[in-house]
Design a protein around this motif. Structure first.
Motif, PDB file in Angstrom:
ATOM      1  N   ALA A   1       2.164   2.011  -3.506  1.00  0.00           N
ATOM      2  CA  ALA A   1       1.170   2.387  -4.263  1.00  0.00           C
ATOM      3  C   ALA A   1       0.836   3.858  -4.124  1.00  0.00           C
ATOM      4  O   ALA A   1       0.772   4.619  -5.121  1.00  0.00           O
ATOM      5  N   GLU A   2       0.806   4.113  -2.737  1.00  0.00           N
ATOM      6  CA  GLU A   2       0.700   5.692  -2.525  1.00  0.00           C
ATOM      7  C   GLU A   2       1.669   6.495  -3.268  1.00  0.00           C
ATOM      8  O   GLU A   2       1.802   7.548  -3.701  1.00  0.00           O
TER       9      GLU A   2
ATOM     10  N   ARG B   1       1.350   6.781  -6.694  1.00  0.00           N
ATOM     11  CA  ARG B   1       0.357   7.902  -6.899  1.00  0.00           C
ATOM     12  C   ARG B   1       0.864   9.399  -6.978  1.00  0.00           C
ATOM     13  O   ARG B   1       0.452  10.153  -7.851  1.00  0.00           O
TER      14      ARG B   1
ATOM     15  N   VAL C   1      -5.706  -1.923  -5.843  1.00  0.00           N
ATOM     16  CA  VAL C   1      -5.149  -0.596  -6.088  1.00  0.00           C
ATOM     17  C   VAL C   1      -4.266  -0.297  -7.179  1.00  0.00           C
ATOM     18  O   VAL C   1      -4.148   0.748  -8.127  1.00  0.00           O
TER      19      VAL C   1
ATOM     20  N   PHE D   1       0.852  -1.257  -0.010  1.00  0.00           N
ATOM     21  CA  PHE D   1      -0.002  -0.045   0.048  1.00  0.00           C
ATOM     22  C   PHE D   1       0.694   1.240   0.131  1.00  0.00           C
ATOM     23  O   PHE D   1       0.625   2.209  -0.790  1.00  0.00           O
TER      24      PHE D   1
END
Length: 652
Positions: A552-553, A556, A593, A549
């Motif tokens: 993934a952030e 982004r 995600v 996670f």
């Protein structure tokens, strides 16, 4: 003047109303055991709504109403038939004669006793007395003896015996633990009590008797239930038990016999042991439950239940429970665990482990205080397996439910401590709390360490569970399943789990997140049979997912920077990173995600076009020079963008 006396009459030649003559009224005259009939015949062979006689002028029509034992003229069972003066017909076992009093009434023949027992226990008529006088030179002595018998019969009827014909003598059962299993006695110590949920009521009545004057029975409408229990009695934990009863299910009623077992010392939860339900029997059928003494269970009560699939009646009589001379052996065993079906044919089983009942009340359809569940027509068969034992269903299972009371040691605090209650299904391993519901479980895991038990099903089932009264109650909709497995040994599975643990640890040391996740996930979904390994797998998996996670952030943020500065090369770098993240975290929440980032990058890259790196470098360099030191944060972002364009491989 014309007589107003009814024209058509019935005379009962046998049964509880033997010798009575009753008039028929014009229209419909319904006959049966239920009190709402115009003519009530309280004989167990007569259905609740047995037949009716329709009178229209001079025409009489006898119509059977779908009775269990039929309406017959001679030996022929009829559905409807015209009647005439002098005809004789039978309702079940009751003989009836029709007469038309507008015609000459023939002299009724002297009735013959149907059996010697009826003469001894039933009715003694004046005709029998007179015949006895004529047949012997000792007529006076014989007459006195018969008169004495008549006086005895009169005493019998005055105390209530006249409510019905005594069809057989009540046989005493030596060692019967019930105060009164024939329902002849009166008093609080012999009363059977109704259970709270039931809409119907069991009552003593002559029409429910197999022997003696009275039996116990209930009339139920469609969807109604009735449940009654005997006074309680003591059980010997070290001796077997044999409980028996004679049951009759009429018309649309289901009848069931069982026993409630409990512990005065709180050694386990109370549970009900049932024989399969009976439907539309031809008469009284004996039902027997035999089982060994169960550790800690020293109290019992017998049960009788009625349920209306349609309108009908249930009768029970001659009930007994005795200590068995022979202790039934276990139906299956594995290591120190014994499996028992409570009765030669029964729909309740138990598992005993180390002198303690482990699973109590493994019920296939049941009547209980909550109501009627399932049909109860199936029965259990147990077989030993390589790693435990399996329960197989015999008979009907289409509408049956499975209910299991788990009498295992419940950990203090929350029940979802590692390994206590968990399920495995298409969505993998899930732990559960004190109360849970799962729609697609293929296995349930209960306990920890050496006390671990797996209940495995042939297909995913909907299961609910709740801890109450010191026990876990499980319910499952069988949905046509005919077998479930109880696994008690996990040697091979724990060996494989150890191998997967070593594989996952090695992958983490190499920073191979994909391999580590795969190994930990396989351990949880396939062999979660060691509490410490399950805890390590869940912790490691959570740690790896958190890293995913966070990655993934970060991607982004880079996508937003690429959009702001219109950096096509940075879009390409973000696309590569998101694709690798998706592939690493397949079948996890991170995959979704990462796929969302990929879709976003693809759209932006297409909108801005590719191959613009040279123009981007020149434009961004000019912007950075113009800003100088007035906007240090923006200058830093532009510098990173330039580095990404000059060295795109760093983002791959």
């Amino acid at each position: 003047m014309e007589s107003r006396e009814p024209r058509f009459w019935l005379r009962f030649d046998s049964g509880p109303r033997q010798g009575e003559e009753l008039p028929l009224s014009s229209g419909t005259n319904r006959i049966g055991r239920r009190p709402e009939n115009q003519i009530v015949v309280s004989d167990p062979s007569v259905s609740g709504r047995h037949a009716e006689i329709r009178i229209e002028g001079d025409r009489l029509l006898l119509v059977d109403l779908g009775s269990t034992n039929g309406t017959k003229i001679g030996s022929e069972r009829i559905e409807e038939r015209a009647l005439a003066h002098g005809d004789t017909f039978s309702l079940g076992n009751v003989q009836v004669h029709l007469s038309d009093r507008s015609l000459a009434t023939p002299t009724a023949p002297e009735p013959e006793p149907s059996s010697a027992s009826e003469v001894e226990l039933g009715r003694v008529s004046a005709d029998h007395v007179e015949a006895s006088r004529r047949r012997s030179v000792l007529g006076l002595v014989s007459g006195l003896l018969v008169l004495a018998a008549g006086a005895g019969a009169l005493w019998w009827f005055k105390r209530g015996g006249g409510e019905g014909t005594v069809t057989a003598a009540v046989s005493e059962v030596p060692g019967n633990l019930l105060v009164d299993g024939s329902f002849e006695s009166e008093g609080d110590d012999a009363d059977w009590s109704a259970r709270g949920f039931a809409q119907g009521l069991f009552e003593r009545d002559a029409g429910f008797a197999q022997s003696g004057r009275l039996g116990l029975g209930a009339l139920v409408a469609e969807g109604e239930s009735a449940l009654a229990s005997s006074p309680s009695f003591d059980l010997n934990e070290r001796r077997g038990v044999e409980a028996s009863a004679s049951l009759w299910a009429e018309d649309g009623a289901l009848a069931r016999f069982g026993i409630e077992l409990s512990s005065s010392r709180g050694a386990g939860p109370s549970f009900l042991a049932w024989a399969p339900a009976l439907a539309r029997t031809d008469g009284f059928e004996e039902v027997v439950l035999r089982f060994p003494g169960l550790p800690g269970y020293d109290r019992g009560r017998l049960l009788v239940a009625a349920h209306g699939d349609g309108e009908g009646a249930v009768s029970v009589d001659d009930v007994s429970v005795v200590v068995s001379r022979e202790i039934p052996p276990a139906d299956a065993s594995f290591l120190e665990v014994e499996g028992h079906v409570l009765g030669e044919v029964a729909s309740t089983g138990v598992l005993v482990r180390g002198g303690r009942v482990l699973f109590a009340g493994i019920e296939l359809g049941c009547w209980n205080d909550a109501g009627f569940v399932g049909t109860g027509k199936g029965s259990w068969a147990i077989e030993e397996t390589e790693n435990g034992m399996a329960f197989g269903v015999q008979g009907s299972v289409a509408e049956d439910d499975l209910r299991v009371l788990v009498n295992m040691a419940i950990p203090e605090g929350e029940a979802d401590e590692s390994g206590w209650i968990a399920s495995i299904g298409p969505r993998g391993y899930r732990s559960h709390s004190n109360e849970f519901s799962v729609e697609d479980a293929t296995s349930l895991l209960l306990g920890r360490g050496i006390d671990l038990v797996r209940i495995g099903f042939e297909q995913p089932l909907a299961i609910t569970g709740q801890i109450a009264g010191g026990a876990l109650e499980l319910r499952a909709d069988l949905a046509g399943t005919r077998r479930f497995e109880v696994q008690l040994s996990f040697v091979e599975e724990r060996t494989r789990a150890n191998g997967l643990r070593d594989e996952a640890r090695a992958a983490e040391r190499k920073q191979d997140a994909a391999a580590a996740l795969g190994a930990w996930t396989s351990l949880l979904n396939e062999v979660p049979f060691d509490g410490s390994l399950v805890a390590e797998a869940e912790e490691a998996r959570a740690r790896l997912l958190q890293a995913g996670f966070e990655e993934a952030e970060d991607i982004r943020r880079e996508v937003e920077r690429a959009r702001f500065f219109e950096l096509s090369e940075l879009f390409e770098a973000c696309y590569g990173r998101a694709r690798r993240l998706r592939d690493t975290y397949r079948s996890t929440e991170v995959e979704e995600v990462a796929q969302g980032i990929l879709d976003q990058v693809s759209q932006e890259h297409e909108r801005h076009g590719g191959g613009l790196a040279e123009r981007d470098l020149a434009r961004l360099g000019a912007v950075r020079a113009a800003l100088g030191s007035d906007a240090p944060e923006l200058v830093e972002h532009i510098t990173k963008a330039l580095e990404g364009l000059q060295n795109p491989a760093q983002g791959n």
